[in-house]
Design a protein around this motif. Structure first.
Motif, PDB file in Angstrom:
ATOM      1  N   ILE A  56      19.607  56.798  85.143  1.00  0.00           N
ATOM      2  CA  ILE A  56      20.309  56.937  83.870  1.00  0.00           C
ATOM      3  C   ILE A  56      19.735  55.894  82.908  1.00  0.00           C
ATOM      4  CG2 ILE A  56      22.525  56.874  82.653  1.00  0.00           C
ATOM      5  CD1 ILE A  56      22.395  59.110  84.761  1.00  0.00           C
ATOM      6  N   ALA A  57      19.290  56.372  81.759  1.00  0.00           N
ATOM      7  CA  ALA A  57      18.779  55.477  80.723  1.00  0.00           C
ATOM      8  C   ALA A  57      19.862  55.273  79.671  1.00  0.00           C
ATOM      9  CB  ALA A  57      17.537  56.078  80.068  1.00  0.00           C
ATOM     10  N   THR A  58      20.007  54.038  79.240  1.00  0.00           N
ATOM     11  CA  THR A  58      20.908  53.705  78.144  1.00  0.00           C
ATOM     12  C   THR A  58      20.045  53.430  76.926  1.00  0.00           C
ATOM     13  OG1 THR A  58      22.472  52.700  79.683  1.00  0.00           O
ATOM     14  CG2 THR A  58      22.713  52.127  77.344  1.00  0.00           C
ATOM     15  N   CYS A  59      20.286  54.199  75.867  1.00  0.00           N
ATOM     16  CA  CYS A  59      19.467  54.113  74.659  1.00  0.00           C
ATOM     17  C   CYS A  59      20.346  53.864  73.443  1.00  0.00           C
ATOM     18  CB  CYS A  59      18.699  55.413  74.458  1.00  0.00           C
ATOM     19  SG  CYS A  59      17.704  55.915  75.873  1.00  0.00           S
ATOM     20  N   ASN A  60      19.743  53.323  72.401  1.00  0.00           N
ATOM     21  CA  ASN A  60      20.433  53.182  71.126  1.00  0.00           C
ATOM     22  C   ASN A  60      20.624  54.557  70.497  1.00  0.00           C
ATOM     23  OD1 ASN A  60      20.296  50.343  71.260  1.00  0.00           O
ATOM     24  ND2 ASN A  60      18.280  50.338  70.298  1.00  0.00           N
ATOM     25  N   ASN A  61      21.691  54.722  69.781  1.00  0.00           N
ATOM     26  CA  ASN A  61      21.910  55.933  68.998  1.00  0.00           C
ATOM     27  C   ASN A  61      21.023  55.828  67.755  1.00  0.00           C
ATOM     28  OD1 ASN A  61      22.788  58.056  67.453  1.00  0.00           O
ATOM     29  ND2 ASN A  61      24.949  57.540  67.569  1.00  0.00           N
ATOM     30  N   VAL A  62      20.053  56.721  67.635  1.00  0.00           N
ATOM     31  CA  VAL A  62      19.110  56.658  66.525  1.00  0.00           C
ATOM     32  C   VAL A  62      19.416  57.669  65.419  1.00  0.00           C
ATOM     33  CG1 VAL A  62      17.261  55.713  67.948  1.00  0.00           C
ATOM     34  CG2 VAL A  62      17.496  58.195  67.707  1.00  0.00           C
ATOM     35  N   LEU A  63      20.563  58.320  65.515  1.00  0.00           N
ATOM     36  CA  LEU A  63      20.910  59.269  64.457  1.00  0.00           C
ATOM     37  C   LEU A  63      21.047  58.532  63.125  1.00  0.00           C
ATOM     38  CD1 LEU A  63      23.614  61.566  66.104  1.00  0.00           C
ATOM     39  CD2 LEU A  63      21.243  62.135  65.562  1.00  0.00           C
ATOM     40  N   PRO A  64      20.518  59.111  62.055  1.00  0.00           N
ATOM     41  CA  PRO A  64      20.679  58.475  60.741  1.00  0.00           C
ATOM     42  C   PRO A  64      22.144  58.486  60.306  1.00  0.00           C
ATOM     43  CG  PRO A  64      19.429  60.541  60.579  1.00  0.00           C
ATOM     44  CD  PRO A  64      19.721  60.317  62.019  1.00  0.00           C
ATOM     45  N   GLY A  65      22.460  57.595  59.401  1.00  0.00           N
ATOM     46  CA  GLY A  65      23.834  57.421  58.931  1.00  0.00           C
ATOM     47  C   GLY A  65      24.508  58.702  58.486  1.00  0.00           C
ATOM     48  N   ILE A  66      23.774  59.560  57.791  1.00  0.00           N
ATOM     49  CA  ILE A  66      24.384  60.800  57.300  1.00  0.00           C
ATOM     50  C   ILE A  66      24.860  61.677  58.452  1.00  0.00           C
ATOM     51  CG2 ILE A  66      22.215  62.100  57.095  1.00  0.00           C
ATOM     52  CD1 ILE A  66      23.712  63.107  54.367  1.00  0.00           C
ATOM     53  N   LEU A  67      24.126  61.710  59.558  1.00  0.00           N
ATOM     54  CA  LEU A  67      24.535  62.509  60.710  1.00  0.00           C
ATOM     55  C   LEU A  67      25.640  61.814  61.506  1.00  0.00           C
ATOM     56  CD1 LEU A  67      21.081  63.847  61.941  1.00  0.00           C
ATOM     57  CD2 LEU A  67      22.743  64.962  60.438  1.00  0.00           C
ATOM     58  N   ARG A  68      25.671  60.488  61.438  1.00  0.00           N
ATOM     59  CA  ARG A  68      26.707  59.740  62.153  1.00  0.00           C
ATOM     60  C   ARG A  68      28.055  59.821  61.443  1.00  0.00           C
ATOM     61  NH1 ARG A  68      24.110  54.377  64.753  1.00  0.00           N
ATOM     62  NH2 ARG A  68      25.867  54.616  66.148  1.00  0.00           N
ATOM     63  N   LYS A  69      28.084  60.403  60.255  1.00  0.00           N
ATOM     64  CA  LYS A  69      29.364  60.603  59.567  1.00  0.00           C
ATOM     65  C   LYS A  69      30.237  61.601  60.322  1.00  0.00           C
ATOM     66  CE  LYS A  69      27.958  59.238  54.943  1.00  0.00           C
ATOM     67  NZ  LYS A  69      28.663  57.989  54.889  1.00  0.00           N
ATOM     68  N   VAL A 134      20.867  72.953  69.167  1.00  0.00           N
ATOM     69  CA  VAL A 134      22.068  72.425  68.529  1.00  0.00           C
ATOM     70  C   VAL A 134      22.983  73.616  68.255  1.00  0.00           C
ATOM     71  CG1 VAL A 134      22.987  71.170  66.549  1.00  0.00           C
ATOM     72  CG2 VAL A 134      20.739  70.564  67.462  1.00  0.00           C
ATOM     73  N   THR A 135      24.251  73.516  68.706  1.00  0.00           N
ATOM     74  CA  THR A 135      25.146  74.661  68.566  1.00  0.00           C
ATOM     75  C   THR A 135      26.528  74.321  68.037  1.00  0.00           C
ATOM     76  OG1 THR A 135      25.822  74.399  70.864  1.00  0.00           O
ATOM     77  CG2 THR A 135      24.070  75.983  70.415  1.00  0.00           C
ATOM     78  N   GLY A 136      26.972  73.102  68.184  1.00  0.00           N
ATOM     79  CA  GLY A 136      28.386  72.861  67.962  1.00  0.00           C
ATOM     80  C   GLY A 136      28.785  72.087  66.737  1.00  0.00           C
ATOM     81  N   VAL A 137      27.927  72.016  65.708  1.00  0.00           N
ATOM     82  CA  VAL A 137      28.309  71.226  64.539  1.00  0.00           C
ATOM     83  C   VAL A 137      28.340  72.060  63.260  1.00  0.00           C
ATOM     84  CG1 VAL A 137      27.748  68.924  65.390  1.00  0.00           C
ATOM     85  CG2 VAL A 137      25.936  70.326  64.411  1.00  0.00           C
ATOM     86  N   GLY A 138      28.557  73.353  63.423  1.00  0.00           N
ATOM     87  CA  GLY A 138      28.787  74.240  62.282  1.00  0.00           C
ATOM     88  C   GLY A 138      27.660  74.240  61.266  1.00  0.00           C
ATOM     89  N   ARG A 139      28.023  73.998  60.010  1.00  0.00           N
ATOM     90  CA  ARG A 139      27.044  74.059  58.923  1.00  0.00           C
ATOM     91  C   ARG A 139      25.966  72.993  59.047  1.00  0.00           C
ATOM     92  NH1 ARG A 139      30.922  73.643  53.910  1.00  0.00           N
ATOM     93  NH2 ARG A 139      30.900  71.620  54.894  1.00  0.00           N
ATOM     94  N   PHE A 144      20.809  68.838  61.932  1.00  0.00           N
ATOM     95  CA  PHE A 144      20.593  68.197  63.230  1.00  0.00           C
ATOM     96  C   PHE A 144      19.303  68.698  63.877  1.00  0.00           C
ATOM     97  CE2 PHE A 144      25.027  66.946  62.932  1.00  0.00           C
ATOM     98  CZ  PHE A 144      25.015  65.693  63.539  1.00  0.00           C
ATOM     99  N   GLU A 145      19.009  69.993  63.737  1.00  0.00           N
ATOM    100  CA  GLU A 145      17.793  70.556  64.322  1.00  0.00           C
ATOM    101  C   GLU A 145      16.542  69.953  63.685  1.00  0.00           C
ATOM    102  OE1 GLU A 145      18.449  74.722  63.670  1.00  0.00           O
ATOM    103  OE2 GLU A 145      19.585  74.944  65.534  1.00  0.00           O
TER     104      GLU A 145
END
Length: 176
Positions: A56-69, A134-139, A144-145
């Motif tokens: 199991i690798a533990t990594c930083n969340n690299v999602l940009p701020g707009i996606l982390r909203k 990616v399937t579960g974040v609607g619009r 995300f893709e």
């Protein structure tokens, strides 16, 4: 939509060295986003000689701020699972990796193979195919893709570069 990435690479180093580097390359200052890897299961089949590992690798969340909203995307750690089957007799290592975080919203998986090169036994062939769905974040699915495709493509190139750098630092210039 499914995003796929494929890469083929010849490492001009023997199989044993390349596999050892793959299993021990993280954490490294060359990749600041992988904080650690823990082996959670390891066993050897005494008949076939195949060594199975689950890590199991533990990594930083690299999602940009707009996606982390999106509240559920705003986590500090992202966990990846890697299962590997090392066959020293056949000189192959097969790997399946997947993201354990956000599984209800996206599927990220990779299949990788290291094998002794048929062109030169002092070289190692590497093949990797990965996909993100990616399937579960609607619009926001498409946003995300786009991020996933860019991140995935850069990540594969960076991983290969890290392997090459560490191999060269430890073993010198590649074999011919």
């Amino acid at each position: 939509m499914v995003i796929t990435i494929e890469i083929r690479k010849i490492y001009k180093y023997p199989f044993d060295r390349v596999v050892d580097m793959h299993l021990n390359k993280y954490p490294t200052p060359l990749e600041e986003h992988v904080r650690g890897i823990e082996t959670v299961e390891e066993k050897k089949d005494h008949i076939s000689g195949i060594v199975y590992r689950k890590r199991i690798a533990t990594c930083n969340n690299v999602l940009p701020g707009i996606l982390r909203k999106v509240h559920l995307m705003n986590v500090d750690n992202v966990y990846l699972e890697e299962e590997s089957w090392l066959d020293l007799k056949k000189r192959t290592m097969n790997i399946k990796s997947r993201c354990l975080t956000w599984t209800q919203y996206a599927t990220l998986q990779e299949v990788s193979v290291f094998k002794e090169s048929s062109a030169n036994p002092n070289w190692t062939e590497f093949f990797q195919k990965g996909s993100v769905t990616v399937t579960g974040v609607g619009r926001l699915n498409r946003l995300f893709e786009v991020f996933a495709q860019s991140f995935f493509s850069r990540g594969v190139k960076k991983s290969v570069h890290i392997m090459e750098t560490i191999l060269e630092q430890k073993f010198g210039r590649p074999c011919s």
